[in-house]
Design an enzyme around this catalytic site. Structure first.
Site, PDB file in Angstrom:
ATOM      1  N   LYS A  22       0.805  -1.232   0.000  1.00  0.00           N
ATOM      2  CA  LYS A  22       0.000   0.000   0.000  1.00  0.00           C
ATOM      3  C   LYS A  22       0.833   1.276   0.000  1.00  0.00           C
ATOM      4  CE  LYS A  22      -4.475  -1.465   1.608  1.00  0.00           C
ATOM      5  NZ  LYS A  22      -4.280  -2.907   1.956  1.00  0.00           N
ATOM      6  N   GLU A  42      -9.771   7.388   3.814  1.00  0.00           N
ATOM      7  CA  GLU A  42     -10.682   6.553   4.577  1.00  0.00           C
ATOM      8  C   GLU A  42     -10.004   5.204   4.750  1.00  0.00           C
ATOM      9  OE1 GLU A  42     -11.065   6.489   1.184  1.00  0.00           O
ATOM     10  OE2 GLU A  42     -10.724   4.314   1.211  1.00  0.00           O
ATOM     11  N   SER A  67       1.561  -9.864  -1.165  1.00  0.00           N
ATOM     12  CA  SER A  67       1.199  -8.459  -0.937  1.00  0.00           C
ATOM     13  C   SER A  67       1.516  -7.910   0.441  1.00  0.00           C
ATOM     14  CB  SER A  67      -0.281  -8.252  -1.251  1.00  0.00           C
ATOM     15  OG  SER A  67      -1.091  -9.065  -0.425  1.00  0.00           O
TER      16      SER A  67
HETATM   17  C1  LIG Z   1      -5.159  -3.894   1.537  1.00  0.00           C
HETATM   18  C2  LIG Z   1      -4.478  -5.148   1.211  1.00  0.00           C
HETATM   19  C3  LIG Z   1      -4.883  -5.951   0.132  1.00  0.00           C
HETATM   20  C4  LIG Z   1      -6.087  -5.639  -0.715  1.00  0.00           C
HETATM   21  O1  LIG Z   1      -6.022  -4.475  -1.442  1.00  0.00           O
HETATM   22  P1  LIG Z   1      -5.789  -4.472  -3.023  1.00  0.00           P
HETATM   23  O2  LIG Z   1      -6.072  -3.075  -3.408  1.00  0.00           O
HETATM   24  O3  LIG Z   1      -6.741  -5.452  -3.621  1.00  0.00           O
HETATM   25  O4  LIG Z   1      -4.382  -4.876  -3.255  1.00  0.00           O
HETATM   26  C5  LIG Z   1      -4.154  -7.095  -0.158  1.00  0.00           C
HETATM   27  N1  LIG Z   1      -3.105  -7.466   0.589  1.00  0.00           N
HETATM   28  C6  LIG Z   1      -2.692  -6.734   1.643  1.00  0.00           C
HETATM   29  C7  LIG Z   1      -1.523  -7.204   2.433  1.00  0.00           C
HETATM   30  C8  LIG Z   1      -3.358  -5.555   1.998  1.00  0.00           C
HETATM   31  O5  LIG Z   1      -2.950  -4.841   3.047  1.00  0.00           O
END
Ligand SMILES: *Cc1c(COP(=O)(O)O)cnc(C)c1O
Length: 401
Positions: free
Chosen positions: A92, A114, A380
């Site tokens: 993020k 938000e 992610s």
């Molecule tokens: C917020 C988040 C997501 C989901 O958000 P996307 O916009 O779909 O990437 C996925 N993985 C992690 C670790 C997150 O913090």
């Protein structure tokens, strides 16, 4: 495949999805962004500063790690793109760094955001501290209570966290409040949206900031395997920003399979799901036309997933388009499958993933690959924030042999 362009068009559409369905009072804010964002992003000085912060502050490039034991288990060459090693623990921050630099260049002195689970709020509060800019984060009152460690982090970082008491007191209500604030403060405020959702130009802007993921992947794969193209890339999708970033530089290359995993919650045939492309229909949410979980009379359905970052009732318009055009393969994983995959990664590779990410890993059980296929899973985020859920489920998933 026909010569298709998967990028946004001039009007802000991906196929029939996207656009900017905004109240007239928000027009000046959106118009300003739309007219300026491409020039700013493509400016050399902007790119220099963006890349320098990604390197020295975020810790990029993130490694592309060959997962030996998991590769053996799945009989495939499996690489993990380690976004979990980014500062603040997920992808993020790539976006919030980009947007804070953009906000400075259009002369904004105040940031609003938000947040649901608090991850985007923390990434926003972090870059505001870094740049010494005022930060206000709207958060549903229920989420403020559920996510107290992230609320504490945001406050420690100097952000004002405003609990929202309307509606269900969750993300959708916080978003409404943030939009209201922006309408009232068009001159000095920038609204940092955290995924590839919302009105044009947000989906494209956020995709571009996250596209650093696939840009690095190309270089790293070339070095590791001799080819910059993998057989497939797998990523989880909530709004879809980490998936968009991981797919971006491969969109026009049909040889590379793009696989996205939605959160099915307790199952796609139950009301407790967040698998938008299965349970949803076209509709408008947060000023963008996309797929959306809604009742027959158009009321948004509250989604459910064990992972707070995936329980969004919509999906970014790019993904709705990749799904409809069949350029992307959209599958889903339940809470149970995600938990299983999280314990498996931890045991095999010594990496505790975020619950969101665990959905992408669960995708490995659902696709069959050949021995020589090269598969990249976009890791992610890290699992520290999900420790309580992992502790609660430990006995059901970890055998003590
Ligand atoms: C917020 C988040 C997501 C989901 O958000 P996307 O916009 O779909 O990437 C996925 N993985 C992690 C670790 C997150 O913090």
């Amino acid at each position: 495949m026909a010569a298709t362009n998967y990028n946004v068009n001039k009007k802000g559409y991906y196929g029939e999805f996207g656009g900017a369905f905004i109240p007239e009072m928000m027009y000046p804010n959106i118009k300003e962004l739309e007219t300026k964002y491409l020039d700013i992003i493509n400016d050399e000085g902007f790119q220099r500063e963006f890349k320098s912060l990604l390197k020295d502050y975020v810790g990029r490039p993130t490694p592309l790690y060959f997962a030996t034991r998991l590769s053996e288990h799945y009989h495939v060459k499996l690489y993990l793109k380690r976004e979990d090693l980014c500062h603040t623990g997920a992808h993020k921050i790539n976006n919030t760094i980009g947007q804070i630099l953009l906000a400075q260049r259009i002369g904004k002195k105040r940031i609003i955001a938000e947040t649901g689970a608090g991850q985007h709020g923390v990434a926003t509060a972090t870059v505001c501290a870094l740049m010494n800019i005022q930060c206000v984060v709207y958060m549903g009152d229920l989420d403020v209570q559920r996510q107290s460690p992230n609320v504490a982090r945001m406050r420690m970082l100097g952000a004002e966290v405003v609990p929202v008491h309307s509606g269900n007191k969750t993300l959708k209500d916080a978003t409404n409040e943030a939009m209201r604030d922006w309408i009232n403060n068009p001159e000095d405020t920038h609204y940092i949206i955290g995924s590839v959702v919302g009105p044009h130009p947000y989906p494209d802007m956020v995709t571009q900031f996250q596209s650093v993921i696939s840009a690095e992947m190309k270089t790293q794969l070339k070095e590791a395997t001799g080819h910059e193209n993998p057989t497939a890339i797998i990523a989880c999708v909530g709004g879809g920003s980490n998936a968009a970033g991981a797919f971006y530089h491969y969109l026009e290359n049909p040889d590379v399979q793009l696989i996205a995993v939605e959160a099915a919650g307790k199952g796609v045939n139950t009301p407790e799901t967040a698998a938008t492309l299965v349970a949803g229909k076209p509709g408008v949410l947060h000023a963008s036309r996309s797929m959306l979980m809604q009742t027959d009379d158009g009321q948004v359905i509250e989604p459910y997933s064990i992972s707070a970052g995936l329980d969004y009732p919509g999906i970014g318009p790019l993904h709705a388009h990749l799904h409809q055009s069949k350029r992307g393969k959209y599958i889903y994983a339940t809470d149970h499958e995600a938990l299983k995959a999280a314990y498996q990664l931890t045991k095999f590779e010594g990496i505790i993933p975020a619950l969101e990410t665990a959905h992408a890993l669960a995708g490995l059980d659902k696709i069959s690959f050949k021995q020589d296929d090269v598969v990249v899973v976009n890791l992610s985020g890290r699992g520290d924030k999900d420790l309580q859920a992992y502790i609660d489920n430990l006995e059901n998933y970890v055998d003590n042999e």
